[in-house]
Design a protein around this motif. Sequence first.
Motif, mmCIF file in Angstrom:
data_model
loop_
_atom_site.group_PDB
_atom_site.id
_atom_site.type_symbol
_atom_site.label_atom_id
_atom_site.label_comp_id
_atom_site.label_asym_id
_atom_site.label_seq_id
_atom_site.Cartn_x
_atom_site.Cartn_y
_atom_site.Cartn_z
ATOM 1 N N GLU A 92 40.830 36.856 38.969
ATOM 2 C CA GLU A 92 41.171 37.672 37.797
ATOM 3 C C GLU A 92 40.105 37.569 36.707
ATOM 4 O O GLU A 92 39.992 38.457 35.868
ATOM 5 C CB GLU A 92 42.549 37.271 37.263
ATOM 6 C CG GLU A 92 43.648 37.814 38.174
ATOM 7 C CD GLU A 92 45.000 37.221 37.922
ATOM 8 O OE1 GLU A 92 45.076 36.199 37.213
ATOM 9 O OE2 GLU A 92 45.989 37.781 38.421
ATOM 10 N N GLU A 124 45.556 41.097 33.221
ATOM 11 C CA GLU A 124 44.828 40.062 33.968
ATOM 12 C C GLU A 124 44.527 38.844 33.084
ATOM 13 O O GLU A 124 44.497 37.715 33.572
ATOM 14 C CB GLU A 124 43.537 40.614 34.581
ATOM 15 C CG GLU A 124 43.748 41.686 35.654
ATOM 16 C CD GLU A 124 44.491 41.228 36.906
ATOM 17 O OE1 GLU A 124 45.255 40.256 36.868
ATOM 18 O OE2 GLU A 124 44.305 41.884 37.951
ATOM 19 N N HIS A 127 47.745 36.981 33.116
ATOM 20 C CA HIS A 127 47.949 36.295 34.404
ATOM 21 C C HIS A 127 47.114 35.014 34.473
ATOM 22 O O HIS A 127 47.584 33.985 34.949
ATOM 23 C CB HIS A 127 47.578 37.219 35.579
ATOM 24 C CG HIS A 127 48.406 38.470 35.656
ATOM 25 N ND1 HIS A 127 48.171 39.487 36.542
ATOM 26 C CD2 HIS A 127 49.479 38.872 34.929
ATOM 27 C CE1 HIS A 127 49.047 40.450 36.363
ATOM 28 N NE2 HIS A 127 49.847 40.112 35.389
ATOM 29 N N HIS A 203 54.233 38.645 38.906
ATOM 30 C CA HIS A 203 52.851 39.048 39.141
ATOM 31 C C HIS A 203 52.807 40.344 39.952
ATOM 32 O O HIS A 203 52.097 41.289 39.614
ATOM 33 C CB HIS A 203 52.095 37.919 39.873
ATOM 34 C CG HIS A 203 50.618 38.146 39.946
ATOM 35 N ND1 HIS A 203 49.928 38.237 41.119
ATOM 36 C CD2 HIS A 203 49.697 38.331 38.966
ATOM 37 C CE1 HIS A 203 48.644 38.456 40.870
ATOM 38 N NE2 HIS A 203 48.480 38.515 39.572
ATOM 39 N N GLU A 207 50.932 43.953 39.358
ATOM 40 C CA GLU A 207 49.830 44.259 40.279
ATOM 41 C C GLU A 207 50.000 45.605 40.976
ATOM 42 O O GLU A 207 49.016 46.191 41.446
ATOM 43 C CB GLU A 207 49.669 43.149 41.325
ATOM 44 C CG GLU A 207 49.154 41.836 40.776
ATOM 45 C CD GLU A 207 47.776 41.949 40.143
ATOM 46 O OE1 GLU A 207 46.957 42.732 40.620
ATOM 47 O OE2 GLU A 207 47.534 41.250 39.145
HETATM 48 FE FE LIG Z 1 46.886 39.551 38.320
#
Ligand SMILES: [Fe+2]
Length: 326
Positions: A92, A124, A127, A203, A207
């Motif tokens: 990421e 991202e 994340h 996630h 995504e």
């Molecule tokens: Fe991600």
Amino acid sequence: MTTSTLESPVALSTPTAPTTTQRYAKCIEASKRVRWDIDADVIRGRRFDFTKKFLPDSLSKIGALAFLSVDEARFLSQVQGRTYANMFALVERFIGAKTLELTEGHRLGDQVALEALVRLTDEELKHQALFRRLDLMAAEQMPPGYRFVPPPNDVANAVLGKSTWAVLALTLDIELFSLAHYRSSIDPDPNLCPLWKDVFLFHWKEESQHAILDELEWRREDARLSPAEREQGVDDLIALVAAVDSTAQMQAEADAGYFLHHAGRAWTPAEEAAVRDGLFAAYRWQYIASGVQEPRFAATLKALVTPAQLQRIGEALTPILVHADR
Ligand SMILES: [Fe+2]
Ligand SMILES: [Fe+2]
């Protein structure tokens, strides 16, 4: 739904198919709908449950190591599960940086595309923050000595030195395998640690949009390349696959050493070798083979390259797929 005034005339003349701008807009809509918070939605004050496995057997390939006890197999799935989260944080870093760079191409153009890519970058970054938190939490509950070897910025610099075409190909592969892993392996397994499983549920939700955006951006980049530039892109993609493969091997070696040291018994040389090779094969499966075999990745790649280029990529992948699939 917002549409841009900068849509191409071709897109406007086919009202039944979504225009490119409408596809970006759909991603924004979904991104807003599923948006989550690290603490309020994902962690919710919980800790990992170390009486449960983390990575499911179909991804960890633990079935190939039949000599492991139940406790050992569970511990190895937890080591792999910790690495799995760290690997996402690693990729990421370059995915976020590349997406930020792509926004430049839309800066004064399609503002809907620009917003979709800004949201992807923001997600991202979130994340990465989540995965960093998880590694600290895992460190509190696991024996000391675990090492995540590849340095994210060095890897990102190496990847971003390759052509955008190749980086977008690798990115689509990664985002598609993250979806496939959740859908086919993580979600159906009722025996995983609930927190670890929830992390990949949340996630996965964000995504899903990313994979659509990757494909749009990859095709957009492809459309502006000359045949010679695309040939360079294919060379770069093969080099990136080799780099992912050596990263997988390096981390498999570190994780095997950590597992063998902390599993609490002596191993025969054959068992040690099997753990080391089993982890390398599993990581090749997780980070390369499972993605390139996704039909959507294979179809997009096939649409963009010549048969000779496709064969060249296939030949580079074959030894990896054979080892991962055994
Ligand atoms: Fe991600
Ligand atoms: Fe993503």
